[in-house]
Design an enzyme around this catalytic site. Sequence first.
Site, PDB file in Angstrom:
ATOM      1  CB  CYS A 107      -3.779  -4.999  -0.547  1.00 11.13           C
ATOM      2  SG  CYS A 107      -4.507  -6.594  -0.101  1.00 11.13           S
ATOM      3  CG  HIS A 152      -0.293  -7.413   0.274  1.00 11.63           C
ATOM      4  ND1 HIS A 152      -1.125  -6.466   0.807  1.00 11.63           N
ATOM      5  CD2 HIS A 152       0.720  -6.738  -0.329  1.00 11.63           C
ATOM      6  CE1 HIS A 152      -0.639  -5.264   0.547  1.00 11.63           C
ATOM      7  NE2 HIS A 152       0.490  -5.400  -0.135  1.00 11.63           N
ATOM      8  CG  HIS A 164       1.863  -2.225  -1.650  1.00 13.25           C
ATOM      9  ND1 HIS A 164       1.953  -3.016  -0.535  1.00 13.25           N
ATOM     10  CD2 HIS A 164       3.020  -1.509  -1.675  1.00 13.25           C
ATOM     11  CE1 HIS A 164       3.116  -2.803   0.071  1.00 13.25           C
ATOM     12  NE2 HIS A 164       3.776  -1.892  -0.600  1.00 13.25           N
TER      13      HIS A 164
END
Length: 191
Positions: A107, A152, A164
């Site tokens: 991420c 994240h 993402h």
Amino acid sequence: MKHSLYIRVVAFMMILFVAAGLVSTVGMSDVAADELTTVDLDEINQDIDDVNNEIKKISLKDSTSASEATISTQKKTTGKQVVNYAKKFVGNPYKYGGTSLTKGADCSGFVMSVYKHFGYKLPHSSSEIATKGKKVSWSKKKPGDVICYYGHVAIYIGNNKIVHASNKKSGIKISNKANYRKVRCVRRIIK
């Protein structure tokens, strides 16, 4: 200024050829070469110093303009451009620790690499990215902003959607609910 530097470099090279006795390779007669090889070494050293100083000045100017170019690129970048670029990599793999938009990214590697394309330097850490740029409220988020969760990060693309690097199973994807998990903050990287 650059033109005069080139002239001085050529003149310097001629002096070196003369001093080295290589004048015949540049078309001078042996008599002229003998006369020129007596050139004062102090003059040669001064010319070398002058050329080096001119080169340093030009190098400084070039590095200044290069950094100005990066800054101006950052000012012209829009959130929509970031989103459009990021969306090109949907379907590519997730790879823990990765930063390749094509071969695999996690991420933070995904966000870092997307922004790197536009001249922004972000860390390869979701918790550190959450401290970069300017904090904006959830209600003020715009496409291109970074949505930071606990552990994240994602790029907001508008209409409550994000792009993402999700996980190994689904890779880089678009999710239809930007607040699908607890949001830590929203960061605006683009100036």
